[in-house]
Design a protein around this motif. Structure first.
Motif, mmCIF file in Angstrom:
data_model
loop_
_atom_site.group_PDB
_atom_site.id
_atom_site.type_symbol
_atom_site.label_atom_id
_atom_site.label_comp_id
_atom_site.label_asym_id
_atom_site.label_seq_id
_atom_site.Cartn_x
_atom_site.Cartn_y
_atom_site.Cartn_z
ATOM 1 N N ASP A 90 -0.984 -4.208 1.339
ATOM 2 C CA ASP A 90 -2.219 -3.878 2.726
ATOM 3 C C ASP A 90 -3.577 -4.001 2.273
ATOM 4 O OD1 ASP A 90 -0.237 -3.080 4.221
ATOM 5 O OD2 ASP A 90 0.030 -0.920 3.752
ATOM 6 N N ARG A 141 -4.425 -7.776 2.454
ATOM 7 C CA ARG A 141 -4.901 -8.256 3.624
ATOM 8 C C ARG A 141 -6.018 -7.642 4.231
ATOM 9 N NH1 ARG A 141 1.418 -6.971 5.485
ATOM 10 N NH2 ARG A 141 2.462 -8.974 4.644
ATOM 11 N N GLU A 142 -6.235 -6.252 3.974
ATOM 12 C CA GLU A 142 -7.498 -5.432 4.255
ATOM 13 C C GLU A 142 -8.885 -6.211 3.687
ATOM 14 O OE1 GLU A 142 -9.476 -1.288 4.641
ATOM 15 O OE2 GLU A 142 -7.358 -1.445 4.131
ATOM 16 N N TYR A 143 -8.864 -6.335 2.559
ATOM 17 C CA TYR A 143 -10.353 -6.665 1.804
ATOM 18 C C TYR A 143 -10.383 -8.193 1.665
ATOM 19 C CZ TYR A 143 -10.340 -1.924 0.708
ATOM 20 O OH TYR A 143 -10.211 -0.279 0.981
ATOM 21 N N GLU A 144 -9.125 -9.010 1.443
ATOM 22 C CA GLU A 144 -9.351 -10.008 1.526
ATOM 23 C C GLU A 144 -9.170 -10.900 2.704
ATOM 24 O OE1 GLU A 144 -8.270 -12.142 -2.159
ATOM 25 O OE2 GLU A 144 -7.698 -10.172 -3.127
ATOM 26 N N LYS A 145 -8.617 -10.427 3.717
ATOM 27 C CA LYS A 145 -8.385 -10.902 5.089
ATOM 28 C C LYS A 145 -7.417 -12.049 4.846
ATOM 29 C CE LYS A 145 -11.323 -8.015 6.581
ATOM 30 N NZ LYS A 145 -10.771 -6.708 7.135
ATOM 31 N N LYS A 146 -6.599 -12.067 3.887
ATOM 32 C CA LYS A 146 -5.420 -13.346 3.851
ATOM 33 C C LYS A 146 -4.084 -12.750 3.368
ATOM 34 C CE LYS A 146 -9.185 -16.148 1.441
ATOM 35 N NZ LYS A 146 -9.742 -16.652 0.261
ATOM 36 N N SER A 147 -3.280 -13.681 3.673
ATOM 37 C CA SER A 147 -1.854 -13.340 3.381
ATOM 38 C C SER A 147 -1.620 -13.207 1.971
ATOM 39 C CB SER A 147 -0.910 -14.230 4.166
ATOM 40 O OG SER A 147 -1.009 -15.478 3.418
ATOM 41 N N GLU A 204 -1.462 -17.017 0.682
ATOM 42 C CA GLU A 204 -2.670 -17.641 0.698
ATOM 43 C C GLU A 204 -3.269 -17.322 -0.614
ATOM 44 O OE1 GLU A 204 -4.216 -18.309 5.579
ATOM 45 O OE2 GLU A 204 -4.260 -16.198 4.342
#
Length: 232
Positions: A212, A215-221, A224
């Motif tokens: 989580d 995904r929240e802080y790096e805006k990536k899967s 990725e």
């Protein structure tokens, strides 16, 4: 609360090669964790050390309050990256073996999973495909009420159509008071079931983070981020 798995300055050498070097790690309960890294990063070595199949060169590793040994084998359920049953055995013989070895083995649960996977308990092990053999071993491992599940490439030999079912089998059948550690290269396939990820690089922890948070802080899967870290 005592961590379920703890490593202190853990190192493992094979000749001049450091598979793990001065690794520090603390893992709690109730998590599904992806153990990720390129070939040679130390994933299988760490799993074998936790299962007592290898001894540290330096440092220490604990499962609960104990170093790996007879006591920890009672609470660790291990899926290796290769098949290990004798070819003359039938599937029901494998179940009997686990029932005799492990007090926490649930035969009814194992039979239910075999039925769902359409695997005949009377089938000879040698007659099964590689993927089906791996499914049988996964059924056995997940039918224990263990505290720590160590799964080394559990979907590596399974066809893509069966991977979702295998992952659902894992998350539906593990002891929720325990933790599952999954080593794999198939990050896209498993990241949807993960709570946390550990990136290993050159035998050390490069990153230990929740999915989580990534995904929240790096805006990536996770896939990725993994490709960026390891330049895949």
């Amino acid at each position: 609360m005592t961590p379920l798995l703890r490593c202190q300055n853990l190192s493992k050498q094979f000749g001049a090669f450091h598979a793990l070097y001065n690794l520090n790690l603390s893992i709690g309960r109730g998590r599904i964790i992806g153990l990720l890294g390129p070939n040679g990063s130390g994933k299988t070595t760490l799993i074998k050390l936790a299962n007592g199949l290898l001894a540290p060169s330096f440092g220490e590793i604990f499962v609960g309050e104990n170093k790996p040994g007879p006591e920890t084998k009672k609470i660790v359920s291990y899926l290796p990256d290769r098949t290990y049953f004798d070819q003359w055995m039938r599937v029901h013989d494998c179940l009997s073996l686990f029932r005799d070895f492990y007090e926490d083995f649930d035969t009814a649960k194992a039979n239910d999973m075999l039925f769902s996977l359409k695997i005949d308990p009377n089938a000879l092990f040698r007659s099964l495909s590689k993927g089906t053999k791996e499914k049988v071993q996964l059924v056995l491992v997940m039918s224990r009420k263990a505290q720590l599940y160590l799964l080394d490439e559990p979907i590596g030999g399974v066809d893509p159509a069966a991977r979702d079912y295998i992952l659902q089998t894992i998350i539906s059948n593990y002891n929720e008071e325990g933790t599952v550690i999954i080593s794999t290269h198939l990050i896209q396939d498993i990241e949807k079931v993960l709570d946390d990820v550990i990136f290993l690089m050159n035998g050390q922890v490069e990153r230990f983070a929740s999915v989580d948070a990534i995904r929240e802080y790096e805006k990536k899967s996770v896939d990725e981020v993994f490709r960026e870290v390891f330049r895949c």
